[in-house]
Each structure stands twice: as structure tokens, then as C-alpha cells.
Motif scaffolding. Structure first.
Motif, PDB file in Angstrom:
ATOM      1  N   HIS B 249       2.249  -1.528   5.005  1.00 15.44           N
ATOM      2  CA  HIS B 249       1.527  -1.544   6.277  1.00 15.44           C
ATOM      3  C   HIS B 249       0.017  -1.460   6.118  1.00 15.44           C
ATOM      4  N   ALA B 251      -3.485  -2.777   5.808  1.00 18.85           N
ATOM      5  CA  ALA B 251      -4.050  -4.076   6.163  1.00 18.85           C
ATOM      6  C   ALA B 251      -4.985  -4.606   5.079  1.00 18.85           C
ATOM      7  N   ASP B 252      -5.641  -3.698   4.372  1.00 20.74           N
ATOM      8  CA  ASP B 252      -6.641  -4.102   3.378  1.00 20.74           C
ATOM      9  C   ASP B 252      -6.576  -3.098   2.234  1.00 20.74           C
TER      10      ASP B 252
END
Lengths: 386, 386
Positions: B249, B251-252
Motif C-alpha cells: 500500500h 504509494a512511493d
């Protein structure tokens, strides 16, 4: 210090919750608490959270709470203080709001005692709660260590097994009409006395069940409370007390000094005394412990708890109802949730919204005693004004 | 909010402390902190304590602290927030003093990572720190989960293994002259690059050791601080940030949002920005993590950390010394103690009393990132006035 109010409260049914993991129980509990706020509250208005969890079955507790509840932009602290975890989480959140740093906080407590990752994990939990070098190898896990106290207490004050059974009968009776209770069944004194022995003086009907469950409170500063409700319940006192960990070091087995210290602190902060309390949710993890709680909390003199339970004063309708929710004994006991759930019950009682509603109580007291009978937390709440 | 000061600080040498159990490490650490108070402090003046402990090897943590340290008449709360435990304990104690409820508090952090009750306990600790259903079975324990981040970070910004090694070389060098450090030895870039692999991109010399140890701070309200010292260090900012628990989960992978959130909160509370910081103790559990910390804390732009480490700016004598104590990398890492120990180092730096003393720093920053890279805590301290 700024005044702090409870403006919302919610929970989920306690019991064997194999239907939901921690990541389901937490958001459902939060949603129930938010739904209870009279004028509404968005979760984005919550500025910080305190999460009471004793037994960690599903990874990093603070992260699991933030992630599963959509609270990724606020600080979340996990509090652990054995069975006093829930009321200690209330205490920490109250102090943070009182400081002025935040105005709205979530306190949530949860545990899944019926779901352990492994047998070894279960025994690690048991070891976590007591002296690992001496008491644990002796077998002083929860039933046994409380049994040492209650057996001595019964001896010193001529307390009969029937007195213990009366606590179980009362609290089971209260739970029958509480829709979120774990054990919704009446029991009789005869049944309690005849139940299979766990460890003397406790039969199985003297013992709390091991429950899964969660409970939540929404706290707000006095400055913003009226945004959320015209009927805030006030946090007037928070106290925490400790005692020695090893049973060989307990000077007097017939009292819990942790409770007397926590109660003294909470009464002092609230500016009231035991005789002011109108309703109490106390730690009845084992039937006889409720009797000792009566004395340690100042509800009666030392040795007089048996008279108090005999008199019926602590029943619903009596002069000081204790555990109208059914208590740990029958409502159930997910340790991290227990103290928070006590405050949920008091919130509803003090607002006139409880399932077993009492007659207009003003002052409510919540109490935990836990671990190796070494930590207690007490929270005192006051009804909305006017 | 009331101002809060650090008026005393102490610790014990980090390392393999098989010579002392938790019940010995805690009172020695408290005694060292009390001895550091310029005008003296009795332990009876401590009104409440917060105990950061991640891995519970010796029973009920709050009880063990109270019992072993002679603090049985005050409330003790255990805080657990993975590797951010220490600075989150500082945050909770700071808020409690700011509330006005108490004037003097103990913050103590401790862990014994080298002493586990059982092999299963060790793996339970590992499971505690991450998603138990997905990430843990995939093997994403601490080295692997940080490796995923750092490997991606290196790819995106053309960071070379030599840049990671430079962090290890710097921090090991600083630890040589720190008498309480776990690994007091110089290492070279060549040695770091040639060390046995743990998990790419980390060799064993890129990794923090597992340490035993404890550290303590004595906090006081501004109202009473001058009873204890004429040179209080001020707690100006406390921040805590969360992030998603599962790596699927994130994102980056090249940044830790938990850190950016914690830093934003702490800078905002302190009323300063990253360019004001004169000395930082950051979470270098793995060498490359310190580079990511530079960016997340705002010490440089995204992707520029390699330039910062190349420039020597973060060495002692540079424009922004980072981890003058040796950091987790070489001072050692007993998780519950780590954040508190960072503040002990800053307390000494800001008062001009550190073993690796810098030139009159005014603002110090302590930083943790932990668990499944899902929680960060930042504390900002200011030097005594005048």
C-alpha cells in the motif's frame, strides 16, 4: 488544566468474534462512536488517538488502527498497562486535550483474546503480565494470582463462597438485558457454587470470559464540546496507581494498593469522595475481586463488602449500582477494551441512554485492576449539567 | 500550553548487557539521570513516568519500572510505538506536563533485544512490527522491509553503495569517542562494501546492531525548572506521524510519509524550519535510511541526500552534524531506549557537555522511523537561553 468532555461513545458486541479481525472491529467501533455524536463529527475532525491494546495479534497496533480507520494523518499512540490499559488510555488522552495541544481525540481499546497467532504467543501474553523469573514459573497466571488474594481476603473477613456467588449472579443478571454482553444468561448461587473449579476459591462461573471486542470514546475540550453535543459528559478525574509486581512482596493480600492509589488520585482531581459516586463499573475479573474493589474504592469499610453485596445496594435500583452493564464477569473482558467500555457504559448512564438505565446518576466511576495486581486506573465522569 | 524543559538526562552503555537484567538497567539509568540534575532532584519529586519499551522480556513493564526504581507512588504508563517508542514517550510526557496536571516527569526507554525468553518470543516480536497476514509471511522483517525502500530509492536517484557506506563510516567514527556506544570501531568504505550481505543493498556493516540499553530524561514545567537547573533545555516541538502498514500500500517507496508528517508537526509547534536545525540525531537503522531521512526531514531536496553526505556537511564540524553520538548504526539500538537516548545526546550537545561536543548548537532534532516504516516521531529541543 482545560476541562475535557466525552462527546461520543461506541462499541461492538463482546464475545467470540471470529467473524471479524482487528482490522474490521476497529473501524466498526469508530463508526459507532462517530454515529453517537449528537450534532455529528467527521473522522477528519479527530486530531489524535490513543489506542489501548494489551495482546498484539495483528502487527503494529498504532499502525493497524491508523490504517484500518482512515486516520493516517493524526498521531496514534499505543498504551499498554495490562488490564488497566483502557482507563490509562483515557487518562493520557485527557491530559493531552487539557494541555491545549489538541481539541478532539479518539480513545479506542481493543483486544482479540480468542485469536492468538500461536500457542507460544498465548503463553507469552501470560508471561507478560507477571514477574517472569519467579511468579510465572510458579503458575501465578491471572486466575491463580487473584485467587491468592481472594482466598486470604475470605479468610480474614469470614467471607463465604456464597458472597462471591452473589456478585456473579448480580452481574450475569445485568448482562441479560445488555445487547453487547458476551454471556447473556442468568446464573443462580447454587450454579455458581457447583460449577467446575478453576482454582480455589473460583469456579468457572466466578471467572470472566476471555472476550474479543472493542470500545471507543470521543473526547473534546470544553472549548469545542458544544460543536458536537449539548449533553457532554465530563471527565473529572483520572488516576493511575502501581504496586509491587511479585506476590512475595505484597504486604497485605486483602487489599489492592494500586486501586487505593488510583482512586485517591482520581477523587482528589474530581474534588469528590466515594460517597458521591452514583454508579460504578469496577474490575470484576473474578467474582471476589469486586468485593475487594468495594473496599479499596471506599464504597464501604474494610471487611464490610459482604454486607454491601448482601444488602442489594450494588444491584440496579440499589443505592450504588455496580456493574450495571454486566461487568467483566458477564459483559466480557477484552483487556484493552475493558476500561474504555466501562466509560462507554457510564457515558450512556450519565446521559440517560443506557440499556439498563439508572435513575439520573450524576457521578460515575470506572475502575481497572490488572497485571500481577500491580496496576489500577480509575476514571471519574460527571453527567451533563442541567 | 505550558513550556516544558529537560532538566536531567542519563543513560547506560548500550551493548550486549548480559551483566544486567531490566530490573538492574532501569534503576541505574534513573540514578544517572538524577545525578545529572545540576541542583539535585530526589526521586520523590518525580510525579509521573512514561516508559517506552518495545520488547517485553520481563513481565508487566510499567510495574517492573515502578517496582525496580522505587517509584510505586506515581502513575507509570508504558508507551509502545515500534521504533518511534522513545520519542513518543517524550511526546506524551511533554503533553502531560503542558496540561498542568504535573510538574516533573520521568521519561525512560529500555529494551533488551539480546535477551529473549524464547525463540518463539523473538519471532513474535518480529511479527508485532508488521502486517501479520501478508508482509510477515513474505519475510518482510526489519532488514528486508527497509531494503525494499532503500533499493528503490537508490534506483530512482542514482545513489551508489558508496553513499550508503559513507553513512556507516561517519557514524562509526563518531561512536569511537562515545563511551556509551555499542560498536566503538572505525570502518572504511571498502570494509562496508565488502561486508557479508544481509539483504541487498545492505551488508552487515550497513545494519544497526541489536542492543540492550536504557536512557532517561527528567522533564519539568517552566514554572519549576529553575529549582533543578539554570540551564534547562526546552522541548519546543513534538510530532508523531503514521503511514500505511502493508508495503503493497505504499504509494512511493523513496520517502517515508510518516517522517514528513511527524517533522511537519514538530517544526510547526516549534515555529522553526529544517534550516534552523543545528544538530540532528536521526534513525539510521540501516545506512541508506539516514539518506532518506535527510530528505524527509527537509535537510535537503529530494534526491540530494547523496550530495549532502558527499559534502561532509553531516560530519562533526560540518554545517549540520547528524548522529554525532554514532547513531543507531554504531551507538546501538535498544528500540524503546533509542529515541530517549537521542534526546539525551541532544541535551548534552545543547548544554555544551557532549562527548563529541559541537560548536554551540541552538536547535536539536531527534527522529525515529519504525515498525513497517509506518510510524515516525520527531522531537525538537532548544538550547538554554543566554
Amino acid at each position: 488544566m482545560r476541562d475535557v468532555a466525552v462527546v461520543g461513545a461506541g462499541m461492538v458486541p463482546f464475545g467470540e468474534r471470529f467473524d471479524q479481525g482487528m482490522k474490521e472491529l476497529l473501524p466498526v467501533t469508530l463508526a459507532n462512536a462517530l454515529a453517537s455524536v449528537d450534532k455529528g463529527m467527521e473522522r477528519s475532525e479527530i486530531q489524535a488517538a490513543w489506542f489501548g491494546q494489551l495482546q498484539t495479534s495483528d502487527g503494529h497496533p498504532a499502525g493497524v488502527l491508523a490504517d484500518s480507520c482512515g486516520l493516517l494523518d493524526i498521531p496514534v499512540t499505543r498504551i499498554e498497562n495490562q488490564c488497566a490499559t483502557g482507563n490509562d488510555a483515557v487518562r493520557n488522552a485527557t491530559l493531552a486535550i487539557a494541555s491545549g495541544a489538541i481539541d478532539v481525540a479518539l480513545v479506542i481499546g481493543a483486544d482479540k483474546t480468542r485469536e492468538t497467532p500461536s500457542v507460544s504467543t498465548f503463553w507469552d501474553w501470560m508471561g507478560l503480565a507477571r514477574d517472569r523469573g519467579w511468579d510465572y514459573p510458579l503458575g501465578l497466571i491471572a486466575p491463580a494470582n487473584f485467587a491468592l488474594h481472594v482466598a486470604r481476603y475470605m479468610h480474614e473477613y469470614d467471607v463465604r463462597p456464597e458472597h462471591l456467588a452473589m456478585v456473579a449472579v448480580k452481574n450475569h443478571h445485568n448482562a441479560v438485558t445488555n445487547p453487547i454482553a458476551h454471556l447473556r444468561m442468568e446464573v443462580t448461587v447454587e450454579q455458581v457454587l457447583a460449577a467446575p473449579r478453576v482454582v480455589g476459591p473460583f469456579g468457572v462461573l466466578d471467572c470472566t470470559p476471555q472476550s474479543d471486542g472493542a470500545a471507543a470514546l470521543l473526547l473534546a475540550s470544553a472549548e469545542v464540546a458544544d460543536r458536537y453535543t449539548d449533553h457532554p459528559v465530563w471527565v473529572r478525574g483520572v488516576g493511575l496507581g502501581l504496586d509491587r509486581v511479585m506476590h512475595a512482596h505484597k504486604a497485605d493480600m486483602t487489599t489492592f494498593p494500586a486501586t487505593t492509589k488510583a482512586a485517591k488520585a482520581a477523587y482528589s482531581m474530581a474534588g469528590i469522595g466515594p460517597s458521591d459516586i452514583d454508579v460504578a463499573e469496577v474490575h470484576d475479573c473474578f467474582s471476589g475481586v469486586e468485593l475487594m474493589d468495594y473496599e479499596d474504592l471506599g464504597f464501604c469499610e474494610r471487611g464490610d463488602a459482604k454486607k454491601l453485596i448482601e444488602s442489594g445496594a450494588t444491584k440496579i435500583g440499589g443505592s450504588l449500582p455496580v456493574n450495571p452493564s454486566g461487568g467483566l464477569k458477564a459483559k466480557g473482558h477484552p483487556p484493552g477494551a475493558t476500561g474504555v467500555a466501562q466509560c462507554v457504559e457510564l457515558f450512556e448512564q450519565l446521559r440517560g441512554e443506557a440499556c439498563n438505565q439508572l435513575d439520573s446518576p450524576r457521578w460515575g466511576l470506572a475502575h481497572n485492576i490488572g497485571g500481577p495486581t500491580a496496576v489500577s486506573a480509575v476514571t471519574i465522569l460527571e453527567a451533563p449539567r442541567g
